[in-house]
Design a protein around this motif. Structure first.
Motif, mmCIF file in Angstrom:
data_model
loop_
_atom_site.group_PDB
_atom_site.id
_atom_site.type_symbol
_atom_site.label_atom_id
_atom_site.label_comp_id
_atom_site.label_asym_id
_atom_site.label_seq_id
_atom_site.Cartn_x
_atom_site.Cartn_y
_atom_site.Cartn_z
ATOM 1 N N ILE A 10 31.104 39.897 39.936
ATOM 2 C CA ILE A 10 32.350 40.242 39.242
ATOM 3 C C ILE A 10 33.115 41.295 40.034
ATOM 4 C CG2 ILE A 10 33.316 41.243 37.120
ATOM 5 C CD1 ILE A 10 30.783 40.107 35.690
ATOM 6 N N ALA A 11 32.397 42.249 40.617
ATOM 7 C CA ALA A 11 33.048 43.310 41.390
ATOM 8 C C ALA A 11 33.779 42.738 42.603
ATOM 9 C CB ALA A 11 32.019 44.344 41.842
ATOM 10 N N VAL A 12 33.170 41.793 43.288
ATOM 11 C CA VAL A 12 33.814 41.201 44.471
ATOM 12 C C VAL A 12 35.063 40.419 44.058
ATOM 13 C CG1 VAL A 12 33.531 39.504 46.317
ATOM 14 C CG2 VAL A 12 31.724 41.158 45.878
ATOM 15 N N MET A 13 34.935 39.563 43.057
ATOM 16 C CA MET A 13 36.104 38.775 42.625
ATOM 17 C C MET A 13 37.210 39.675 42.090
ATOM 18 S SD MET A 13 34.517 35.304 40.890
ATOM 19 C CE MET A 13 34.164 36.168 39.395
ATOM 20 N N GLY A 14 36.848 40.611 41.225
ATOM 21 C CA GLY A 14 37.842 41.502 40.633
ATOM 22 C C GLY A 14 38.520 42.373 41.666
ATOM 23 N N ASN A 15 37.743 42.933 42.583
ATOM 24 C CA ASN A 15 38.327 43.796 43.615
ATOM 25 C C ASN A 15 39.175 43.007 44.597
ATOM 26 O OD1 ASN A 15 37.698 46.672 43.282
ATOM 27 N ND2 ASN A 15 35.595 45.935 43.207
ATOM 28 N N PHE A 16 38.820 41.755 44.834
ATOM 29 C CA PHE A 16 39.674 40.941 45.708
ATOM 30 C C PHE A 16 41.045 40.739 45.067
ATOM 31 C CE2 PHE A 16 41.467 37.002 47.372
ATOM 32 C CZ PHE A 16 41.513 37.335 48.718
ATOM 33 N N ILE A 17 41.066 40.442 43.791
ATOM 34 C CA ILE A 17 42.345 40.284 43.096
ATOM 35 C C ILE A 17 43.130 41.591 43.146
ATOM 36 C CG2 ILE A 17 43.405 39.926 40.822
ATOM 37 C CD1 ILE A 17 41.014 37.937 40.298
ATOM 38 N N ILE A 18 42.457 42.699 42.901
ATOM 39 C CA ILE A 18 43.123 44.009 42.908
ATOM 40 C C ILE A 18 43.659 44.340 44.297
ATOM 41 C CG2 ILE A 18 42.714 46.504 42.702
ATOM 42 C CD1 ILE A 18 40.613 45.702 40.488
ATOM 43 N N GLN A 19 42.838 44.170 45.321
ATOM 44 C CA GLN A 19 43.205 44.611 46.662
ATOM 45 C C GLN A 19 44.118 43.637 47.397
ATOM 46 O OE1 GLN A 19 42.605 47.623 47.858
ATOM 47 N NE2 GLN A 19 41.471 48.133 46.010
ATOM 48 N N ASP A 20 44.040 42.351 47.060
ATOM 49 C CA ASP A 20 44.838 41.363 47.788
ATOM 50 C C ASP A 20 46.113 40.960 47.055
ATOM 51 O OD1 ASP A 20 44.961 39.657 50.184
ATOM 52 O OD2 ASP A 20 44.871 38.010 48.731
ATOM 53 N N LYS A 21 46.085 40.973 45.746
ATOM 54 C CA LYS A 21 47.218 40.445 44.985
ATOM 55 C C LYS A 21 48.110 41.524 44.372
ATOM 56 C CE LYS A 21 45.586 36.353 45.753
ATOM 57 N NZ LYS A 21 46.030 35.697 46.951
ATOM 58 N N LEU A 22 47.583 42.706 44.130
ATOM 59 C CA LEU A 22 48.377 43.751 43.483
ATOM 60 C C LEU A 22 48.996 44.693 44.516
ATOM 61 C CD1 LEU A 22 46.084 44.829 40.489
ATOM 62 C CD2 LEU A 22 48.018 43.260 40.470
ATOM 63 N N PRO A 23 50.215 45.160 44.256
ATOM 64 C CA PRO A 23 50.786 46.178 45.136
ATOM 65 C C PRO A 23 50.012 47.490 44.976
ATOM 66 C CG PRO A 23 52.250 45.744 43.288
ATOM 67 C CD PRO A 23 51.126 44.762 43.196
ATOM 68 N N LEU A 24 50.098 48.347 45.970
ATOM 69 C CA LEU A 24 49.316 49.585 45.997
ATOM 70 C C LEU A 24 49.469 50.404 44.716
ATOM 71 C CD1 LEU A 24 47.506 51.577 47.464
ATOM 72 C CD2 LEU A 24 49.534 52.511 48.576
ATOM 73 N N HIS A 25 50.673 50.518 44.198
ATOM 74 C CA HIS A 25 50.877 51.374 43.033
ATOM 75 C C HIS A 25 50.230 50.823 41.754
ATOM 76 C CE1 HIS A 25 54.301 48.630 42.435
ATOM 77 N NE2 HIS A 25 54.262 48.995 41.166
ATOM 78 N N LEU A 26 49.817 49.569 41.747
ATOM 79 C CA LEU A 26 49.149 48.991 40.582
ATOM 80 C C LEU A 26 47.638 48.845 40.765
ATOM 81 C CD1 LEU A 26 51.649 46.172 39.540
ATOM 82 C CD2 LEU A 26 51.312 48.412 38.480
ATOM 83 N N ARG A 27 47.133 49.169 41.939
ATOM 84 C CA ARG A 27 45.702 48.956 42.205
ATOM 85 C C ARG A 27 44.808 49.854 41.363
ATOM 86 N NH1 ARG A 27 46.510 48.294 48.586
ATOM 87 N NH2 ARG A 27 47.592 46.307 48.431
ATOM 88 N N TYR A 28 45.221 51.090 41.139
ATOM 89 C CA TYR A 28 44.398 51.974 40.312
ATOM 90 C C TYR A 28 44.315 51.430 38.886
ATOM 91 C CZ TYR A 28 42.693 56.079 37.866
ATOM 92 O OH TYR A 28 41.967 56.919 37.072
ATOM 93 N N ALA A 29 45.442 51.004 38.334
ATOM 94 C CA ALA A 29 45.438 50.436 36.982
ATOM 95 C C ALA A 29 44.565 49.179 36.946
ATOM 96 C CB ALA A 29 46.857 50.116 36.533
ATOM 97 N N GLY A 30 44.669 48.341 37.972
ATOM 98 C CA GLY A 30 43.817 47.153 38.048
ATOM 99 C C GLY A 30 42.346 47.522 38.116
ATOM 100 N N SER A 31 42.040 48.563 38.882
ATOM 101 C CA SER A 31 40.662 49.024 38.998
ATOM 102 C C SER A 31 40.149 49.556 37.662
ATOM 103 C CB SER A 31 40.561 50.116 40.066
ATOM 104 O OG SER A 31 39.250 50.603 40.144
ATOM 105 N N ILE A 32 41.001 50.243 36.939
ATOM 106 C CA ILE A 32 40.602 50.756 35.620
ATOM 107 C C ILE A 32 40.294 49.590 34.679
ATOM 108 C CG2 ILE A 32 41.448 51.943 33.576
ATOM 109 C CD1 ILE A 32 41.241 54.118 35.289
ATOM 110 N N ILE A 33 41.125 48.575 34.725
ATOM 111 C CA ILE A 33 40.887 47.411 33.859
ATOM 112 C C ILE A 33 39.557 46.755 34.216
ATOM 113 C CG2 ILE A 33 41.714 45.093 33.282
ATOM 114 C CD1 ILE A 33 44.601 46.334 33.593
ATOM 115 N N LEU A 34 39.293 46.591 35.511
ATOM 116 C CA LEU A 34 37.998 46.048 35.937
ATOM 117 C C LEU A 34 36.869 46.988 35.510
ATOM 118 C CD1 LEU A 34 36.363 43.926 37.511
ATOM 119 C CD2 LEU A 34 36.807 45.269 39.579
ATOM 120 N N SER A 35 37.108 48.273 35.623
ATOM 121 C CA SER A 35 36.087 49.254 35.254
ATOM 122 C C SER A 35 35.754 49.223 33.771
ATOM 123 C CB SER A 35 36.533 50.660 35.648
ATOM 124 O OG SER A 35 36.611 50.763 37.045
#
Length: 181
Positions: A141-166
Motif C-alpha cells: 500500500i505504501a508503494v502504490m500510495g506514495n507513487f500516486i502522491i509523488q508522481d501525480k500530485l503537485p508538490l504543494h499537495l503532496r503533504y496532504a496526500g501523504s497525510i491521507i495515506l498516513s
C-alpha cells in the motif's frame, strides 16, 4: 491558505486517525491522543514537507545520466536531471521506514506507560520489531500510495496526500500497538 490547511491537518488528522484505531480496539487513552496531537503538530508538519521538498529539488548533472539505473529514475529539468515520480516514491517509502514507525510507536508508548514501568532498551527493541513488521505489512500500500502522491500530485499537495495515506497507516499502527501490548 495552503499553510493553514497543513497546520490544521497536522494537528488534527494524526490524532484523529489514531483515535479511530483506539476506538476499534476499545483502548482509548487521552494521553495518547495528546502525544499524537503534539507529534503531528510539532514534528510531522515540518519534517515531512521538508523531505518532499528535498526530493523535488534534487538535481543531478547530465553527466550522471550515463548510469543505466538513473535513466529510469530521472527526468529532464533544463540542463540537469531531477528525480522522477518513481525515484521520489522510493525516497518517500524509505523515509517512512521502520525507524520512523518505531519513533511513532515510542511516542505512543511513552504517553501510555507509567514511567516507572519503562525499560528503555526493551521498549526500543519492542518498537523496532513492531515497526519492522508494520513496514513490511504496509509496504504494498505504501508503494502504490506514495507513487500516486509523488508522481501525480503537485508538490504543494503532496503533504496532504501523504497525510491521507498516513490515516490508513495510523489506524493499522494503532491496531498493531493494541495487539502487541
Amino acid at each position: 491558505m495552503k499553510r493553514n490547511c497543513q497546520f490544521l491537518v497536522s494537528w488534527l488528522l494524526y490524532p484523529a486517525t489514531d483515535l479511530i484505531g483506539q476506538l476499534i480496539t476499545s483502548n482509548f487513552n487521552p494521553y495518547r491522543l495528546v502525544a499524537l496531537l503534539l507529534a503531528g503538530g510539532l514534528v510531522y508538519q515540518y519534517e515531512i514537507p521538508t523531505w518532499f521538498n528535498r526530493l523535488s529539488e534534487v538535481c543531478l548533472p547530465k553527466k550522471v545520466a550515463g548510469l543505466p539505473v538513473l535513466r529510469h529514475l530521472t527526468e529532464n529539468r533544463d540542463e540537469q536531471l531531477g528525480l522522477n515520480g518513481l525515484a521520489r516514491t522510493i525516497g518517500a517509502v524509505f523515509y517512512f521506514n521502520p525507524f520512523w514507525i518505531a519513533r511513532h510507536m515510542l511516542f505512543i508508548k511513552l504517553a501510555t506507560t507509567s514511567w516507572s514501568e519503562l525499560m528503555p532498551t526493551m521498549v526500543l527493541f519492542w518498537a523496532i520489531i513492531l515497526a519492522t513488521k508494520m513496514f513490511i505489512l504496509n509496504l504494498p500500500i505504501a508503494v502504490m500510495g506514495n507513487f500516486i502522491i509523488q508522481d501525480k500530485l503537485p508538490l504543494h499537495l503532496r503533504y496532504a496526500g501523504s497525510i491521507i495515506l498516513s490515516t490508513i497507516f495510523s489506524i493499522t499502527y494503532a491496531l498493531a500497538y493494541a495487539w502487541a501490548k
